[in-house]
Enzyme design. Structure first.
Site, short mmCIF file in Angstrom:
data_model
loop_
_atom_site.label_atom_id
_atom_site.label_comp_id
_atom_site.label_asym_id
_atom_site.label_seq_id
_atom_site.Cartn_x
_atom_site.Cartn_y
_atom_site.Cartn_z
N LYS A 207 0.90 -1.28 0.05
CA LYS A 207 -0.24 -0.06 0.06
C LYS A 207 1.14 1.17 -0.11
CE LYS A 207 -3.60 2.45 2.66
NZ LYS A 207 -4.64 2.51 3.37
N LYS A 261 -2.36 -1.44 -3.62
CA LYS A 261 -3.05 -0.33 -3.78
C LYS A 261 -2.27 0.86 -3.92
CE LYS A 261 -6.10 2.10 -0.32
NZ LYS A 261 -6.62 1.84 1.05
C1 PBG Z 1 -7.33 3.77 5.23
C2 PBG Z 1 -7.67 3.43 4.07
C3 PBG Z 1 -7.39 4.31 2.76
C4 PBG Z 1 -8.01 3.83 1.89
C5 PBG Z 1 -8.88 2.56 2.35
N1 PBG Z 1 -8.29 2.29 3.59
C6 PBG Z 1 -6.78 5.77 2.92
C7 PBG Z 1 -5.66 5.86 3.35
O1 PBG Z 1 -4.85 5.21 3.49
O2 PBG Z 1 -5.46 7.08 3.73
C8 PBG Z 1 -8.22 4.45 0.40
C9 PBG Z 1 -9.16 3.82 -0.50
C10 PBG Z 1 -9.52 4.75 -1.80
O3 PBG Z 1 -8.86 5.91 -1.91
O4 PBG Z 1 -10.47 4.38 -2.31
N2 PBG Z 1 -6.68 2.82 6.19
#
Ligand code: PBG
Length: 337
Positions: A207, A261
């Site tokens: 991520k 992601k």
């Molecule tokens: C946070 C989380 C995020 C997303 C999913 N879980 C945002 C972040 O890490 O700030 C983002 C998903 C999206 O942008 O569609 N744990």
């Protein structure tokens, strides 16, 4: 014929004309290398308190936060279209957010109630629960803080309890998105210790610290609150080897599935992991990716349906087993005609 009427000699093609199989629809159908089906899609849903309540997310045209009753209906509609699973994200009321995010551990919190309501009404759909503290903290970080630092081990301890209440509320898949070190092993141990060895762990292993999460943070209400950046735990977009180390580690700790992601800017990472590890890889086409397509289509710059379909097929080509996408229901309906 060239412009002056002279015929070029194309002998160097040796008879190979790559356009030949592209000439007709039936022939294109026969040689297509990848297929996208509704069974490849996981639909992220934003949940709010209330009854029959629906709030459009301004930065994501076509996406609304939904109260639990509507989320149940949405899950039914998704299953009817062949979508295997939904992923739930709560927008927690301001008075329930705190420095330590303890509302995450409340068995009666919004996401736990949504999980059990959907489990009761639509038992045949898979339920994915996000493990991280950002919907519950006043500072918008995924973990607890001391000064400016996000504490790793203290956060992991809380996350194991968050995962447990979610699994006990009906989550089939626990998806840690927090990027703390060691959370997969710790969560697996707690789940197994509580007799939840059937609960799947889908690790957001790779991520990245991304600008593409902007609209999501609006949707769950953490964006305006976010103090500083997530660079000390989410990955540097410049790195690929680091993704391999993350995946190796999470698999060693017991992750069943792996997520990459964001999605579209990181298709190389999806392919790299798929080629390197024999494990299902999922990608999250995140909020900013959705927004780029939806808003560009609204502006008349691109065709929404075509761009949606093309972007999702790209994940199959990159080796993904499935895709989390806000387009899930729309795409499934299109595929089902
Ligand atoms: C946070 C989380 C995020 C997303 C999913 N879980 C945002 C972040 O890490 O700030 C983002 C998903 C999206 O942008 O569609 N744990």
């Amino acid at each position: 014929m060239s412009g002056n009427g002279q015929k070029y000699d194309l002998d160097f093609l040796g008879g190979r004309r790559l356009r030949r199989p592209r000439m007709t629809g039936w022939s294109r159908d026969l040689v297509r290398e990848n297929v996208l089906t509704p069974g490849d899609l996981i639909w992220p849903i934003f949940v709010i308190e209330g009854q029959n309540e629906q709030q459009p997310v301004k930065t994501m045209p076509g996406v609304s936060r939904m109260s639990i009753d509507l989320a149940v209906e949405a899950a039914k509609a998704a299953r009817a279209e062949g979508i295997p699973a939904v992923a739930l994200f709560p927008n927690t009321a301001a008075d329930k957010r705190s420095e330590d995010g303890k509302e995450a551990l409340n068995r009666d919190n919004l996401v736990c109630r949504a999980l059990s309501a959907i489990k009761d009404a639509v038992p045949e759909i898979g339920l994915v629960a996000d493990v991280a503290l950002d919907p519950y903290t006043t500072h918008g970080h995924d973990g607890v803080m001391a000064g400016e630092e996000i504490l790793n081990d203290e956060t992991v301890e809380i996350l194991t309890r968050q995962a447990l209440v979610q699994a006990q509320s009906g989550a089939d898949v626990i998806a840690p998105s927090d990027m703390m070190d060691g959370r997969i092993g710790a969560i697996r141990a707690v789940l197994d210790g509580e007799g939840l060895e059937r609960t799947i762990v889908l690790s957001y292993a790779a991520k990245y610290a991304s600008a593409f999460y902007g609209p999501f943070r609006d949707a769950v209400g953490s964006g305006a609150r976010l103090r500083g950046s997530k660079l000390t735990y989410q990955m540097d977009p410049a790195n690929a080897e680091d993704a391999i180390r993350e995946v190796e580690q999470d698999l060693a700790e017991g992750a069943d599935w792996i997520m990459v992601k964001p999605g579209m800017p990181y298709l190389d990472i999806c392919r790299l992991i798929k080629d390197r590890f024999d494990v299902p890889v999922f990608a999250y086409q995140v909020s900013g990716e959705y927004a780029m397509i939806a808003i560009a289509a609204e502006a008349g710059a691109i065709d929404r349906e075509a761009a949606m379909a093309e972007s999702l097929m790209a994940f199959k080509r990159a080796g993904c087993s499935g895709i989390l996408t806000y387009f899930a229901l729309e795409m499934a309906r299109k595929l089902n005609g």
